[in-house]
Design a protein around this motif. Structure first.
Motif, mmCIF file in Angstrom:
data_model
loop_
_atom_site.group_PDB
_atom_site.id
_atom_site.type_symbol
_atom_site.label_atom_id
_atom_site.label_comp_id
_atom_site.label_asym_id
_atom_site.label_seq_id
_atom_site.Cartn_x
_atom_site.Cartn_y
_atom_site.Cartn_z
ATOM 1 N N ALA A 75 0.832 -1.211 0.000
ATOM 2 C CA ALA A 75 0.000 0.000 0.000
ATOM 3 C C ALA A 75 0.865 1.258 0.000
ATOM 4 C CB ALA A 75 -0.935 -0.019 1.214
ATOM 5 N N VAL A 76 1.957 1.243 0.770
ATOM 6 C CA VAL A 76 2.862 2.414 0.824
ATOM 7 C C VAL A 76 3.452 2.679 -0.561
ATOM 8 C CG1 VAL A 76 5.069 3.253 1.761
ATOM 9 C CG2 VAL A 76 3.434 2.085 3.276
ATOM 10 N N VAL A 77 3.923 1.617 -1.206
ATOM 11 C CA VAL A 77 4.573 1.761 -2.516
ATOM 12 C C VAL A 77 3.565 2.230 -3.570
ATOM 13 C CG1 VAL A 77 5.524 0.392 -4.412
ATOM 14 C CG2 VAL A 77 6.492 0.190 -2.123
ATOM 15 N N ALA A 78 2.376 1.647 -3.541
ATOM 16 C CA ALA A 78 1.368 2.008 -4.557
ATOM 17 C C ALA A 78 1.018 3.487 -4.449
ATOM 18 C CB ALA A 78 0.129 1.135 -4.391
ATOM 19 N N GLU A 79 0.875 3.946 -3.223
ATOM 20 C CA GLU A 79 0.551 5.359 -2.975
ATOM 21 C C GLU A 79 1.672 6.258 -3.518
ATOM 22 O OE1 GLU A 79 -2.001 6.699 -0.721
ATOM 23 O OE2 GLU A 79 -1.203 8.699 -1.199
ATOM 24 N N ARG A 80 2.905 5.881 -3.209
ATOM 25 C CA ARG A 80 4.046 6.702 -3.613
ATOM 26 C C ARG A 80 4.194 6.745 -5.137
ATOM 27 N NH1 ARG A 80 9.691 6.421 -3.873
ATOM 28 N NH2 ARG A 80 9.670 4.155 -3.718
ATOM 29 N N LEU A 81 3.921 5.606 -5.803
ATOM 30 C CA LEU A 81 4.096 5.554 -7.261
ATOM 31 C C LEU A 81 2.841 5.966 -8.020
ATOM 32 C CD1 LEU A 81 5.919 2.094 -7.697
ATOM 33 C CD2 LEU A 81 6.965 4.384 -7.654
ATOM 34 N N GLY A 82 1.734 6.159 -7.306
ATOM 35 C CA GLY A 82 0.457 6.400 -7.993
ATOM 36 C C GLY A 82 0.047 5.196 -8.829
ATOM 37 N N ALA A 83 0.368 4.010 -8.299
ATOM 38 C CA ALA A 83 0.105 2.767 -9.034
ATOM 39 C C ALA A 83 -1.274 2.213 -8.702
ATOM 40 C CB ALA A 83 1.160 1.724 -8.667
ATOM 41 N N VAL A 84 -1.752 1.313 -9.535
ATOM 42 C CA VAL A 84 -2.966 0.553 -9.227
ATOM 43 C C VAL A 84 -2.574 -0.485 -8.176
ATOM 44 C CG1 VAL A 84 -4.642 -1.093 -10.152
ATOM 45 C CG2 VAL A 84 -3.937 0.888 -11.527
ATOM 46 N N LEU A 85 -3.291 -0.468 -7.032
ATOM 47 C CA LEU A 85 -3.017 -1.431 -5.955
ATOM 48 C C LEU A 85 -4.065 -2.529 -6.006
ATOM 49 C CD1 LEU A 85 -1.571 -2.284 -3.298
ATOM 50 C CD2 LEU A 85 -3.189 -0.802 -2.081
ATOM 51 N N THR A 86 -3.598 -3.767 -6.046
ATOM 52 C CA THR A 86 -4.550 -4.871 -6.143
ATOM 53 C C THR A 86 -3.986 -6.084 -5.419
ATOM 54 O OG1 THR A 86 -5.934 -6.065 -7.718
ATOM 55 C CG2 THR A 86 -3.667 -5.591 -8.431
ATOM 56 N N ARG A 87 -4.757 -7.192 -5.403
ATOM 57 C CA ARG A 87 -4.265 -8.352 -4.661
ATOM 58 C C ARG A 87 -4.791 -9.668 -5.205
ATOM 59 N NH1 ARG A 87 -7.513 -8.942 1.077
ATOM 60 N NH2 ARG A 87 -9.617 -8.966 0.220
ATOM 61 N N GLU A 88 -4.073 -10.725 -4.840
ATOM 62 C CA GLU A 88 -4.505 -12.093 -5.164
ATOM 63 C C GLU A 88 -4.441 -12.932 -3.885
ATOM 64 O OE1 GLU A 88 -2.119 -13.744 -8.312
ATOM 65 O OE2 GLU A 88 -2.688 -12.151 -9.707
ATOM 66 N N VAL A 105 11.631 -0.912 6.953
ATOM 67 C CA VAL A 105 11.425 -1.759 5.771
ATOM 68 C C VAL A 105 11.013 -0.887 4.590
ATOM 69 C CG1 VAL A 105 10.046 -3.634 4.782
ATOM 70 C CG2 VAL A 105 10.871 -3.813 7.140
ATOM 71 N N SER A 106 10.141 0.087 4.835
ATOM 72 C CA SER A 106 9.653 0.861 3.688
ATOM 73 C C SER A 106 10.744 1.747 3.089
ATOM 74 C CB SER A 106 8.376 1.629 4.016
ATOM 75 O OG SER A 106 8.676 2.789 4.673
ATOM 76 N N VAL A 107 11.682 2.198 3.897
ATOM 77 C CA VAL A 107 12.806 2.970 3.348
ATOM 78 C C VAL A 107 13.633 2.081 2.412
ATOM 79 C CG1 VAL A 107 15.010 4.086 3.922
ATOM 80 C CG2 VAL A 107 12.938 4.665 5.209
ATOM 81 N N GLU A 108 13.930 0.858 2.868
ATOM 82 C CA GLU A 108 14.745 -0.018 2.012
ATOM 83 C C GLU A 108 13.984 -0.431 0.746
ATOM 84 O OE1 GLU A 108 16.699 -3.498 3.709
ATOM 85 O OE2 GLU A 108 17.218 -4.165 1.676
ATOM 86 N N VAL A 109 12.688 -0.760 0.910
ATOM 87 C CA VAL A 109 11.896 -1.160 -0.262
ATOM 88 C C VAL A 109 11.867 -0.018 -1.273
ATOM 89 C CG1 VAL A 109 9.547 -1.682 -1.051
ATOM 90 C CG2 VAL A 109 10.483 -2.888 0.943
ATOM 91 N N GLY A 110 11.633 1.213 -0.778
ATOM 92 C CA GLY A 110 11.547 2.370 -1.672
ATOM 93 C C GLY A 110 12.850 2.589 -2.432
ATOM 94 N N ARG A 111 13.961 2.507 -1.705
ATOM 95 C CA ARG A 111 15.268 2.752 -2.320
ATOM 96 C C ARG A 111 15.571 1.691 -3.389
ATOM 97 N NH1 ARG A 111 19.883 0.582 -1.015
ATOM 98 N NH2 ARG A 111 19.170 -0.287 0.984
ATOM 99 N N ARG A 112 15.319 0.435 -3.057
ATOM 100 C CA ARG A 112 15.680 -0.626 -4.001
ATOM 101 C C ARG A 112 14.724 -0.667 -5.185
ATOM 102 N NH1 ARG A 112 17.437 -5.749 -0.787
ATOM 103 N NH2 ARG A 112 17.882 -6.435 -2.921
ATOM 104 N N ASP A 166 13.219 1.994 -6.433
ATOM 105 C CA ASP A 166 13.563 3.137 -7.290
ATOM 106 C C ASP A 166 14.684 2.761 -8.246
ATOM 107 O OD1 ASP A 166 11.621 4.716 -6.225
ATOM 108 O OD2 ASP A 166 12.961 5.898 -4.940
ATOM 109 N N SER A 167 15.667 2.004 -7.748
ATOM 110 C CA SER A 167 16.750 1.676 -8.693
ATOM 111 C C SER A 167 16.287 0.634 -9.708
ATOM 112 C CB SER A 167 18.065 1.339 -7.995
ATOM 113 O OG SER A 167 17.924 0.246 -7.182
ATOM 114 N N ALA A 168 15.409 -0.279 -9.316
ATOM 115 C CA ALA A 168 14.894 -1.252 -10.296
ATOM 116 C C ALA A 168 13.999 -0.566 -11.337
ATOM 117 C CB ALA A 168 14.117 -2.357 -9.582
ATOM 118 N N LEU A 169 13.292 0.487 -10.907
ATOM 119 C CA LEU A 169 12.344 1.147 -11.817
ATOM 120 C C LEU A 169 13.018 2.047 -12.847
ATOM 121 C CD1 LEU A 169 9.400 1.915 -9.371
ATOM 122 C CD2 LEU A 169 9.298 0.476 -11.416
ATOM 123 N N VAL A 170 14.318 2.272 -12.677
ATOM 124 C CA VAL A 170 15.050 3.079 -13.667
ATOM 125 C C VAL A 170 14.865 2.467 -15.065
ATOM 126 C CG1 VAL A 170 17.394 3.673 -14.425
ATOM 127 C CG2 VAL A 170 16.709 4.024 -12.045
#
Ligand code: TYD
Length: 201
Positions: free
Chosen positions: A20-33, A185-192, A194-198
């Protein structure tokens, strides 16, 4: 290019909060399975209900795949083709770990069923929140669903399967120690991420 990002992990890994944190930050569609569509909501209830319907392992695998096929068709593929990032709380990789590993149906069998179910479209990036089982169990303070009630060996097999999938595919998998605080955890997830999303800019 839009990215398909999945959060994976065992019970009590905190992945729903982080997704949820990541989806909010990226303006992404948040969904689940399971459960990202109206049909999926019905399947989820059948799959998680601890008292009714003795769902066998193969039926369970196919119901997870059915949920996913609908989810890809109605939510994930349309969002990606509209240029939106997608953040999904679980994906086909959960089936490889839970049905392939946990239920011992074989990861390759489950991969083949899911390759078809997902129209060949697997997550681009997987964020795997790894949490030692004793810490994860301590976080489960609500009534337990059908999977959470499985014995310890089931959960060990699930964790081993996730570890193996991550080790075999390091370009896709971001492994994060999920035992720390939500903020750490959210700081590390965000940082890593961001580099993958390049690669998707
Ligand atoms: P989830 O809603 O992510 O629950 P939690 O937040 O408690 O982890 O997933 C529900 C359960 O479904 C979870 O125990 C894992 C299981 N599951 C599978 O066994 N196979 C699958 O393919 C998926 C998507 C989930």
């Amino acid at each position: 290019m839009a990215a398909y990002i999945a959060f994976e992990g065992g019970e009590g890994s905190g992945k729903s909060t982080q997704a949820a944190v990541v989806a909010e930050r990226l303006g992404a569609v948040l969904t689940r399975e399971p459960g990202g569509t109206p049909l999926g909501g019905r399947l989820r209830a059948l799959l998680l209900d601890a008292d009714t319907h003795r769902v066998g392992p193969r039926a369970e695998a196919l119901m997870m795949a059915a949920d996913r096929a609908q989810h890809l068709q109605d939510v994930i593929l349309p969002a990606l083709s509209n240029g939106r990032h997608v953040v999904s709380d679980r994906s086909a990789f959960s089936s490889l770990a839970y049905q392939g590993g946990g239920r011992e149906l074989g990861v390759d069998n489950i991969r083949a069923v899911n390759e078809w179910a997902v129209f060949g479209r697997w997550p681009d990036i997987v964020v795997y929140l790894r949490v030692p089982r004793d810490i994860a169990v301590g976080r489960l303070n609500r009534s337990l669903d059908r999977f959470e009630q499985e014995d310890e060996w089931f959960h060990v097999r699930v964790g081993d399967a996730f570890d193996r999938l991550a080790a075999e595919d390091p370009d896709r998998w971001i492994v994060v120690d999920g035992s720390r605080s939500v903020d750490e955890v959210s700081v590390e997830v965000g940082r890593r991420l961001d580099s993958a999303l390049v690669d998707f800019a």
